[in-house]
Design a protein around this motif. Sequence first.
Motif, PDB file in Angstrom:
ATOM      1  N   LEU A  88       0.847  -1.188   0.000  1.00 14.36           N
ATOM      2  CA  LEU A  88       0.000   0.000   0.000  1.00 14.36           C
ATOM      3  C   LEU A  88       0.885   1.242   0.000  1.00 14.36           C
ATOM      4  N   PRO A  89       0.426   2.338  -0.601  1.00 19.66           N
ATOM      5  CA  PRO A  89       1.275   3.547  -0.694  1.00 19.66           C
ATOM      6  C   PRO A  89       1.265   4.365   0.588  1.00 19.66           C
ATOM      7  N   VAL A  90       1.558   3.704   1.702  1.00 23.79           N
ATOM      8  CA  VAL A  90       1.513   4.377   3.003  1.00 23.79           C
ATOM      9  C   VAL A  90       2.812   4.232   3.780  1.00 23.79           C
ATOM     10  N   SER A  91       3.795   3.531   3.230  1.00 27.65           N
ATOM     11  CA  SER A  91       5.112   3.305   3.829  1.00 27.65           C
ATOM     12  C   SER A  91       5.106   2.203   4.879  1.00 27.65           C
ATOM     13  N   SER A  92       5.536   1.015   4.482  1.00 29.94           N
ATOM     14  CA  SER A  92       5.651  -0.094   5.431  1.00 29.94           C
ATOM     15  C   SER A  92       6.764   0.179   6.435  1.00 29.94           C
ATOM     16  N   THR A  93       7.884   0.738   5.966  1.00 32.21           N
ATOM     17  CA  THR A  93       9.000   1.014   6.869  1.00 32.21           C
ATOM     18  C   THR A  93       8.584   2.010   7.935  1.00 32.21           C
ATOM     19  N   ARG A 100       7.835   2.828  -1.021  1.00 29.74           N
ATOM     20  CA  ARG A 100       8.268   2.321  -2.314  1.00 29.74           C
ATOM     21  C   ARG A 100       7.070   2.154  -3.246  1.00 29.74           C
ATOM     22  N   SER A 101       5.974   1.645  -2.713  1.00 34.79           N
ATOM     23  CA  SER A 101       4.773   1.453  -3.509  1.00 34.79           C
ATOM     24  C   SER A 101       4.259   2.782  -4.062  1.00 34.79           C
ATOM     25  N   MET A 102       4.248   3.809  -3.207  1.00 30.00           N
ATOM     26  CA  MET A 102       3.771   5.115  -3.643  1.00 30.00           C
ATOM     27  C   MET A 102       4.598   5.645  -4.806  1.00 30.00           C
ATOM     28  N   MET A 103       5.907   5.610  -4.668  1.00 27.77           N
ATOM     29  CA  MET A 103       6.774   6.194  -5.687  1.00 27.77           C
ATOM     30  C   MET A 103       6.693   5.435  -7.007  1.00 27.77           C
ATOM     31  N   THR A 104       6.590   4.113  -6.951  1.00 27.25           N
ATOM     32  CA  THR A 104       6.546   3.344  -8.195  1.00 27.25           C
ATOM     33  C   THR A 104       5.178   3.444  -8.866  1.00 27.25           C
ATOM     34  N   ILE A 105       4.111   3.548  -8.068  1.00 23.72           N
ATOM     35  CA  ILE A 105       2.785   3.760  -8.662  1.00 23.72           C
ATOM     36  C   ILE A 105       2.719   5.136  -9.318  1.00 23.72           C
ATOM     37  N   LEU A 106       3.274   6.152  -8.641  1.00 27.32           N
ATOM     38  CA  LEU A 106       3.335   7.479  -9.247  1.00 27.32           C
ATOM     39  C   LEU A 106       4.161   7.442 -10.533  1.00 27.32           C
ATOM     40  N   GLY A 107       5.242   6.672 -10.521  1.00 26.21           N
ATOM     41  CA  GLY A 107       6.050   6.521 -11.732  1.00 26.21           C
ATOM     42  C   GLY A 107       5.260   5.899 -12.857  1.00 26.21           C
TER      43      GLY A 107
END
Length: 322
Positions: free
Chosen positions: A47-52, A218-225
């Motif tokens: 999910l685009p919320v940051s797992s880390t 990571r999910s957020m940045m790659t989905i935006l990409g």
Amino acid sequence: MQKLTQVIVAVVLTLSTSIFAQEKQKQNLSYTDTIVLGVVEGITEYLPVSSTGHLLITNAFLGLNSNAPVLDKNGLNMMKSGNEIYTVKSLADSYAIVIQIGAIASVSIIYWRTLCIMLLGLLGRNPQGLKLLINLCVAFLPAAVVGFLLHKVIENFLFGIFPVIIALAIGALVMIVVQKIYNKSNVKSKTQMYNLSIKQSLLIGILQCVALIPGTSRSMMTILGGYIAGMDAKSSAMFSFLLGLITLSAASLYKIYTDGSAMVEVLSPAPMFVGGIVAFISSAIAVKWLVGFLTKHGLIPFAIYRLFIAIVLGVMIYLNLI
């Protein structure tokens, strides 16, 4: 605004009452710790919320952010490479990366057909599969290089609550802007992940480098990409999942190589296995849910959630709860 503030304070006080009643100093990870970390990792990894960011927050709640030394079987301080003392915090951070294996396995099973297509491509029997595999490798390279060169700097200076709050808030604003631009765009769905150009794949990979900052996602940045490359929400999410298989596998294997012996020394296999299974199940549920939700609602609900979490953390710091 007053009602929102009351809700936030209520959430903070509820969490603090239930969690801070526990021991603040721990010497190891319990079954409860690994199960909770597994749930958080599984739900938030794709999910685009940051797992880390969420795992850092969870570590703080569970009392796993202490600098108490980890002891070996002889009761002596366990040492990392470079004669550094292995602490509970460093153990939890390492476990948070290794537990990604559960999330990796879930996506591997869900998208096994696509993986087979790429395998056939590698064997010269499917041109589309080969092109997708090349695109994913190209997108992986920037983060691999930057992560290898700067991982120590990131771990020492950015694995904390303040950087997470900043990254959550800035990421939310970026998501809102890009989603609004994307909604007005006429290029949606014209690009599929099988026919991304090398340049487009490299762009997604460069954006993934930003996600090395905890709290970014990571999910957020790659989905935006994927959005920027002209893919629709479904294709962007799927490319992000597949790229995650490579990126997360590399990060997990590297952490096992560097810290695996220490984790085996202080953690019995059972808690680690249980945490991985929990991460596998919760990740599979999250992945299946995300594609439909993202297609229907876009990224803005996740942006609002990120802002809410950032505010909660800010209030907790103000109240000296973390």
